[in-house]
Design an enzyme around this catalytic site. Structure first.
Site, PDB file in Angstrom:
ATOM      1  N   GLY A  17     -25.884  -6.168  58.733  1.00 25.83           N
ATOM      2  CA  GLY A  17     -26.131  -7.579  58.447  1.00 25.83           C
ATOM      3  C   GLY A  17     -26.906  -8.335  59.525  1.00 25.83           C
ATOM      4  O   GLY A  17     -26.741  -9.539  59.668  1.00 25.83           O
ATOM      5  N   HIS A 114     -37.966  -5.093  52.948  1.00 23.37           N
ATOM      6  CA  HIS A 114     -38.063  -3.638  52.967  1.00 23.37           C
ATOM      7  C   HIS A 114     -38.787  -3.229  54.246  1.00 23.37           C
ATOM      8  O   HIS A 114     -39.819  -3.811  54.593  1.00 23.37           O
ATOM      9  CB  HIS A 114     -38.840  -3.148  51.735  1.00 23.37           C
ATOM     10  CG  HIS A 114     -38.913  -1.655  51.664  1.00 23.37           C
ATOM     11  ND1 HIS A 114     -37.833  -0.881  51.300  1.00 23.37           N
ATOM     12  CD2 HIS A 114     -39.920  -0.794  51.948  1.00 23.37           C
ATOM     13  CE1 HIS A 114     -38.180   0.398  51.354  1.00 23.37           C
ATOM     14  NE2 HIS A 114     -39.438   0.476  51.745  1.00 23.37           N
ATOM     15  N   THR A 146     -38.752  -7.247  41.477  1.00 23.85           N
ATOM     16  CA  THR A 146     -39.064  -6.973  40.075  1.00 23.85           C
ATOM     17  C   THR A 146     -38.429  -5.624  39.731  1.00 23.85           C
ATOM     18  O   THR A 146     -37.959  -4.916  40.639  1.00 23.85           O
ATOM     19  CB  THR A 146     -40.596  -6.913  39.846  1.00 23.85           C
ATOM     20  OG1 THR A 146     -41.120  -5.855  40.644  1.00 23.85           O
ATOM     21  CG2 THR A 146     -41.279  -8.225  40.192  1.00 23.85           C
TER      22      THR A 146
HETATM   23  C1  GAR Z   1     -33.185  -3.499  57.340  1.00 29.77           C
HETATM   24  O1  GAR Z   1     -34.066  -2.769  58.130  1.00 29.77           O
HETATM   25  C2  GAR Z   1     -33.762  -3.717  55.956  1.00 29.77           C
HETATM   26  O2  GAR Z   1     -35.157  -3.893  55.963  1.00 29.77           O
HETATM   27  C3  GAR Z   1     -33.399  -2.428  55.285  1.00 29.77           C
HETATM   28  O3  GAR Z   1     -32.096  -2.155  55.726  1.00 29.77           O
HETATM   29  C4  GAR Z   1     -31.915  -2.705  57.041  1.00 29.77           C
HETATM   30  C5  GAR Z   1     -30.681  -3.569  57.025  1.00 29.77           C
HETATM   31  O4  GAR Z   1     -30.364  -3.986  58.308  1.00 29.77           O
HETATM   32  N1  GAR Z   1     -33.463  -2.536  53.872  1.00 29.77           N
HETATM   33  C6  GAR Z   1     -33.799  -1.533  53.088  1.00 29.77           C
HETATM   34  O5  GAR Z   1     -34.057  -0.430  53.483  1.00 29.77           O
HETATM   35  C7  GAR Z   1     -33.837  -1.886  51.599  1.00 29.77           C
HETATM   36  N2  GAR Z   1     -34.534  -0.882  50.883  1.00 29.77           N
HETATM   37  P1  GAR Z   1     -29.343  -5.173  58.532  1.00 29.77           P
HETATM   38  O6  GAR Z   1     -28.079  -4.825  57.733  1.00 29.77           O
HETATM   39  O7  GAR Z   1     -29.081  -5.147  60.012  1.00 29.77           O
HETATM   40  O8  GAR Z   1     -29.973  -6.438  58.059  1.00 29.77           O
END
Ligand code: GAR
Length: 223
Positions: A17, A114, A146
């Site tokens: 998070g 992403h 989307t």
């Molecule tokens: C982040 O790097 C985000 O871009 C990625 O997960 C991580 C979450 O980190 N999201 C994806 O890969 C979605 N396909 P966080 O929990 O520390 O925000």
């Protein structure tokens, strides 16, 4: 400019998070006029739920493993989200593939971040794949969601150089710092009623975003 009405945000997380934290901090600093109405996670152990609790934000675990099907989980998730009547649903490290019905329900009202320069490297293990392919640059993209996985119109991107010494973890850490800048910026635009999805494109101030020169540039070059 007329002050915008306060927006209601619901944030979905699966992990630590840190992106959620950047949004909590931006709300606290009044970078935009919004309130996080709830943080929801499919993972009861997600660190993001603790971050929400510390920020006195309602936080709810909806464990996908207790549902019989993807459809039934998405229906329950959608009912829960809608009980908070959000203006914007924010996927912040939410690691679930969503059913088209769910996505259609929030079309133009749901964003994702992403960790790649979309359209390159949708899906998982983006940093590893970029390094293995010998890419010189990596980054992150905020986009409207989307039904196509990681395929919705881009709102803002941040680019970072891949150093010869980078590995998956070091590159992910570098990119994450930029994620914490571009996600609040995209949310700010939405909360100011400057950003919308129209005819399959993201528009800022009624102009498709690619014409603003923001996409494909690093955060340092954005307004
Ligand atoms: C982040 O790097 C985000 O871009 C990625 O997960 C991580 C979450 O980190 N999201 C994806 O890969 C979605 N396909 P966080 O929990 O520390 O925000």
């Amino acid at each position: 400019m007329t002050p915008s009405v306060q927006k209601r945000l619901v944030v979905l997380v699966s992990g630590g998070g840190s992106n959620l934290q950047s949004i909590i901090d931006a709300c606290a600093q009044q970078s935009f006029n919004a309130k996080i109405s709830a943080v929801i996670s499919n993972n009861p152990d997600a660190g993001g739920l603790e971050r929400a609790a510390k920020g006195n934000i309602p936080n709810i675990a909806l464990d996908h493993r207790t549902f019989e099907s993807r459809e039934s989980f998405d229906q329950a998730l959608s009912d829960l989200i809608d009980s908070f009547a959000p203006d914007l649903v924010i996927l912040a490290g939410f690691m679930r593939i969503l059913t088209p019905r769910f996505v259609d329900h929030y079309l133009g009202k749901m964003m994702n971040i992403h960790p790649s320069l979309l359209p390159a490297y949708p899906g998982l293990h983006t940093h590893r794949r970029a390094i293995e392919a010998g890419e010189k640059e990596a980054g992150a993209t905020v986009h409207f969601v989307t039904p196509e996985l990681d395929g919705g119109p881009a709102i803002i991107q941040a680019r970072v150089a891949i150093a010869a010494s980078d590995n998956e973890a070091s590159l992910a850490a570098k990119v994450l710092i930029h994620e914490h800048q571009i996600y609040p910026k995209a949310i700010e635009w939405f909360c100011e009623d400057r950003l919308q999805m129209r005819s399959g494109l993201a528009e800022l101030d009624n102009t498709p975003l690619e014409n603003h020169g923001i996409i494909h540039k690093s955060i340092e070059h954005s307004d």
